[in-house]
Write an enzyme that holds these catalytic residues in place. Structure first.
Site, PDB file in Angstrom:
ATOM      1  N   GLU A 281      39.987  49.228  47.307  1.00  0.00           N
ATOM      2  CA  GLU A 281      38.901  48.837  48.221  1.00  0.00           C
ATOM      3  C   GLU A 281      39.325  49.014  49.679  1.00  0.00           C
ATOM      4  O   GLU A 281      38.493  49.213  50.555  1.00  0.00           O
ATOM      5  CB  GLU A 281      38.509  47.371  47.930  1.00  0.00           C
ATOM      6  CG  GLU A 281      37.098  47.028  48.367  1.00  0.00           C
ATOM      7  CD  GLU A 281      36.660  45.638  47.926  1.00  0.00           C
ATOM      8  OE1 GLU A 281      37.366  44.979  47.128  1.00  0.00           O
ATOM      9  OE2 GLU A 281      35.592  45.191  48.387  1.00  0.00           O
ATOM     10  N   HIS A 302      52.783  54.489  24.218  1.00  0.00           N
ATOM     11  CA  HIS A 302      52.411  55.107  22.949  1.00  0.00           C
ATOM     12  C   HIS A 302      51.037  55.768  23.032  1.00  0.00           C
ATOM     13  O   HIS A 302      50.461  56.136  22.025  1.00  0.00           O
ATOM     14  CB  HIS A 302      52.447  54.061  21.832  1.00  0.00           C
ATOM     15  CG  HIS A 302      53.838  53.543  21.619  1.00  0.00           C
ATOM     16  ND1 HIS A 302      54.654  54.010  20.610  1.00  0.00           N
ATOM     17  CD2 HIS A 302      54.575  52.663  22.326  1.00  0.00           C
ATOM     18  CE1 HIS A 302      55.837  53.392  20.700  1.00  0.00           C
ATOM     19  NE2 HIS A 302      55.804  52.576  21.733  1.00  0.00           N
ATOM     20  N   LYS A 411      26.041  46.571  46.434  1.00  0.00           N
ATOM     21  CA  LYS A 411      25.353  45.275  46.448  1.00  0.00           C
ATOM     22  C   LYS A 411      23.893  45.453  46.892  1.00  0.00           C
ATOM     23  O   LYS A 411      22.969  44.887  46.308  1.00  0.00           O
ATOM     24  CB  LYS A 411      26.070  44.288  47.386  1.00  0.00           C
ATOM     25  CG  LYS A 411      27.441  43.814  46.874  1.00  0.00           C
ATOM     26  CD  LYS A 411      28.064  42.772  47.825  1.00  0.00           C
ATOM     27  CE  LYS A 411      29.397  42.250  47.356  1.00  0.00           C
ATOM     28  NZ  LYS A 411      30.033  41.284  48.252  1.00  0.00           N
TER      29      LYS A 411
HETATM   30  O1  PA5 Z   1      37.409  42.179  49.144  1.00  0.00           O
HETATM   31  C1  PA5 Z   1      36.213  41.971  49.277  1.00  0.00           C
HETATM   32  O2  PA5 Z   1      35.689  41.779  50.389  1.00  0.00           O
HETATM   33  C2  PA5 Z   1      35.279  41.915  48.079  1.00  0.00           C
HETATM   34  O3  PA5 Z   1      35.951  42.229  46.904  1.00  0.00           O
HETATM   35  C3  PA5 Z   1      34.674  40.519  47.951  1.00  0.00           C
HETATM   36  O4  PA5 Z   1      35.692  39.586  47.811  1.00  0.00           O
HETATM   37  C4  PA5 Z   1      33.716  40.428  46.755  1.00  0.00           C
HETATM   38  O5  PA5 Z   1      32.696  41.401  46.866  1.00  0.00           O
HETATM   39  C5  PA5 Z   1      33.093  39.035  46.655  1.00  0.00           C
HETATM   40  O6  PA5 Z   1      32.433  38.690  47.835  1.00  0.00           O
HETATM   41  P1  PA5 Z   1      32.019  37.197  48.157  1.00  0.00           P
HETATM   42  O7  PA5 Z   1      33.255  36.371  48.298  1.00  0.00           O
HETATM   43  O8  PA5 Z   1      31.239  37.283  49.433  1.00  0.00           O
HETATM   44  O9  PA5 Z   1      31.185  36.734  47.007  1.00  0.00           O
END
Ligand code: PA5
Length: 422
Positions: A281, A302, A411
């Site tokens: 990410e 394996h 999203k």
């Molecule tokens: O690293 C990030 O920003 C994302 O993985 C968020 O943590 C994830 O989308 C969850 O978001 P939120 O904490 O707003 O629910």
């Protein structure tokens, strides 16, 4: 002893790493300057507010008294750090083998990371039959998956305990001021904690996002913060994380596009998931980045072992080596001449060394990260080490490690689809 990187089999020399020293110095300056957005995690281990920490520890004690099961609701950065820690330090596959007694602390279940009705129904059943608390974690407060799980499980809690008692068993971690979850927490009187503004999801495990559920699970969060601090305060410029970042970047430049994290202890399964999120990410944007993957050895030797040894060499390997596993077993003589009398840890080590020799002979670059032991202190070091590496490599690649426009797009598109549903 600290976490160490062994890059002798990476194919990248000290001189090659030196090429990036100026860039790395700049990257470290950006991280430590305090001026760059979303870098609050960098100084966090040294600046954790002691009053906030006490509040977290006190809430954890209340949770331990209230319930036998804590359901932690969250996804992505609001989930994986805690799951990684629980998997590594409390137990895996229901085996409590790391010194945290299962009768003293609630077991931890996770929700909000899938939209499976089958999965959620099992948790509804848990609420009906056990003493349960919920810990709902979402920085934005609007992410669909945790919102669904929270709505369903909250109803089950209210049905069982009544609204007032249910509210006493719901803990929320969200933005300090805004969002629907913050509003609800204030309205319903949940005990709540704030996610700092300047720390994004995947860098937030050492904030209440991870600290509250980890403390409730019996994990020593003070030791974890001390480990992160020890890593953060080691001499900045020959910091191993920077070396690792340089090696990763040099390998990318040399044409490798995949990094495979390999582990020999299943306790690292969810730590590897956390790594995949952190790197994927943070780095995967603008057509750039190393694709992170993980393999569990020896099982995957394996299957995927074949591809590694002889398939298309688009990857390099990063071995997560726990030097002193928490348990050992000596094989009985009946295991035969080759194995009898040897310990499982010796055999696991022989497997690791054999794989490294075989893959290295095939020309695959290998980095080994030596983790002295799997405890809260070293876990804190691991978190901080990889967060730093990830941010530094992202800067070398020329991408912003702290945004996630692709995730936001998913999203938004999903919301549109939901609006179209009858
Ligand atoms: O690293 C990030 O920003 C994302 O993985 C968020 O943590 C994830 O989308 C969850 O978001 P939120 O904490 O707003 O629910």
């Amino acid at each position: 002893m600290d976490l160490k990187i062994d890059r002798t089999k990476s194919g990248i020399s000290k001189e090659e790493i030196g090429i990036y020293s100026k860039e790395i110095e700049k990257a470290m300056d950006r991280l430590w300057s305090g001026k760059e957005p979303m870098t609050g995690w960098v100084k966090l281990p040294m600046q954790t507010d002691s009053e906030e920490l006490e509040r977290i520890l006190n809430a954890a004690i209340v949770i331990q008294e209230q319930c036998r099961e804590l359901i932690v609701i969250g996804i992505g950065g609001s989930y994986l750090g805690t799951r990684a820690a629980v998997n590594a330090l409390v137990g895996f596959d229901e085996v409590y083998d790391t010194g945290i007694p299962s009768d003293r602390y609630p077991s931890i279940k996770f929700a909000g990371n899938t939209m499976s009705a089958v999965y959620l129904q099992k948790l509804q059943e848990d609420i009906r039959t056990k003493e349960v608390c919920l810990c709902v974690i979402s920085k934005s407060g609007t992410t669909i998956e945790p919102s669904i799980a929270f709505a369903v499980l909250k109803e089950a809690m209210i049905k069982k305990y009544g609204r007032e008692e249910a509210s006493k068993r719901i803990y929320a971690v969200t933005d300090a001021k805004k969002g629907v979850l913050r509003e609800e927490a204030e309205r319903e009187g949940y005990v709540s904690f704030a996610v700092p503004d300047d720390i994004g999801g995947r860098y937030s495990v050492l904030t209440p996002v991870g600290l509250l559920p980890m403390a409730a699970a019996g994990i020593d969060i003070k030791a974890m913060l001390a480990g992160a601090e020890a890593m953060a305060t080691s001499p900045a410029w020959d910091f191993d994380a920077a070396d690792y970042a340089a090696v990763r970047y040099a390998l990318l430049q040399a044409g490798k596009s995949v990094e495979i994290f390999e582990y020999y202890e299943p306790q690292l399964e969810f730590f590897s998931e956390w790594l995949k999120q952190l790197f994927g990410e943070s780095e995967g944007k603008d057509g750039k980045g190393l694709y992170p993957d993980s393999l569990r050895f020896s099982s995957d030797l394996h299957s995927m072992g074949q591809f590694l040894q002889e398939g298309r060499q688009i990857f390099f390997e990063t071995v997560l080596n726990i030097e002193k596993p928490s348990r050992n077993i000596i094989l009985p003589a009946s295991a035969g001449e080759l194995l009898g009398g040897k310990s499982l840890n010796q055999i696991n080590r022989a497997a690791m060394e054999g794989v490294i020799s075989a893959h290295s002979a095939a020309g695959i670059p290998i980095i080994k990260i030596d983790i002295p032991e799997l405890n809260a202190f070293y876990f804190g070091q691991m978190l901080y080490f990889f967060e730093t590496t990830c941010a530094v490599t992202s800067y070398l690649m020329g991408v912003n490690p702290f945004d996630q426009p692709g995730v936001e797009q998913y999203k938004a598109e999903m919301r549109k689809k939901l609006n179209e549903l009858e």
